[in-house]
Design a protein around this motif. Structure first.
Motif, short mmCIF file in Angstrom:
data_model
loop_
_atom_site.label_atom_id
_atom_site.label_comp_id
_atom_site.label_asym_id
_atom_site.label_seq_id
_atom_site.Cartn_x
_atom_site.Cartn_y
_atom_site.Cartn_z
N GLU A 44 65.19 16.23 1.32
CA GLU A 44 64.69 15.40 2.34
C GLU A 44 65.59 16.23 3.70
O GLU A 44 66.70 16.39 3.59
N PRO A 45 64.68 16.26 5.00
CA PRO A 45 65.36 16.52 5.98
C PRO A 45 66.27 15.47 6.77
O PRO A 45 66.14 14.52 6.56
N ASP A 46 67.26 15.91 7.33
CA ASP A 46 68.08 15.30 8.21
C ASP A 46 67.72 15.13 9.59
O ASP A 46 67.75 16.00 10.42
N GLU A 47 66.95 14.02 9.81
CA GLU A 47 66.28 13.87 11.13
C GLU A 47 66.90 12.68 11.93
O GLU A 47 67.02 11.55 11.36
N TRP A 83 65.85 17.83 13.94
CA TRP A 83 66.32 18.06 12.46
C TRP A 83 67.54 18.84 12.34
O TRP A 83 67.69 19.64 13.03
N CYS A 90 70.45 21.03 10.10
CA CYS A 90 70.59 21.74 8.83
C CYS A 90 71.52 20.81 7.90
O CYS A 90 72.53 20.27 8.20
N LEU A 91 70.95 20.90 6.50
CA LEU A 91 71.78 20.17 5.69
C LEU A 91 73.04 20.67 5.03
O LEU A 91 73.99 19.95 4.63
N VAL A 106 60.89 24.43 11.52
CA VAL A 106 60.79 23.05 10.74
C VAL A 106 59.23 23.15 10.43
O VAL A 106 58.79 23.03 9.31
N VAL A 136 64.89 22.67 5.95
CA VAL A 136 66.09 21.71 5.90
C VAL A 136 67.26 22.53 6.02
O VAL A 136 68.20 21.78 6.05
N ARG A 137 67.15 23.90 6.36
CA ARG A 137 68.45 24.73 6.50
C ARG A 137 68.11 25.46 7.96
O ARG A 137 67.01 25.96 8.07
#
Length: 89
Positions: A32-35, A41, A43-44, A55, A61-62
């Motif tokens: 899951e993306p970090d938003e 968004w 980067c994990l 994105v 997600v990175r």
């Protein structure tokens, strides 16, 4: 064994590689993306903002750097975790 001319053999191998890559992608757990509330968004791995174009293009997600390091690790070590200092040197 694949038979045919070199172009047929190369095309068959390329298709097999594509099929394997898609199968690996489907088998990998979705991240899951970090938003945040502003639509940014992150980067994990490193927490930097991922450009919206990246994105939308690849559902990233990175960031590019972390994704590159992760892909290199997968090719070299077959690992999927966060890269260590030794892996990136």
């Amino acid at each position: 064994m694949i038979h045919g001319d070199m172009a047929d053999v190369a095309a068959e191998y390329e298709q097999r590689e594509r099929d394997l890559a898609l199968a690996r992608r489907r088998a990998a757990p979705m991240e899951e993306p970090d938003e945040d509330s502003n639509g940014n968004w992150y980067c994990l791995d490193c927490g930097e903002i991922i450009p919206k174009a990246r994105v939308s293009a690849v559902m990233a997600v990175r960031c590019v750097d972390c994704a590159g390091r992760r892909e290199k690790m997968q090719r070299v070590h077959g690992a999927v975790g966060k890269p260590t200092l030794e892996d990136t040197e």
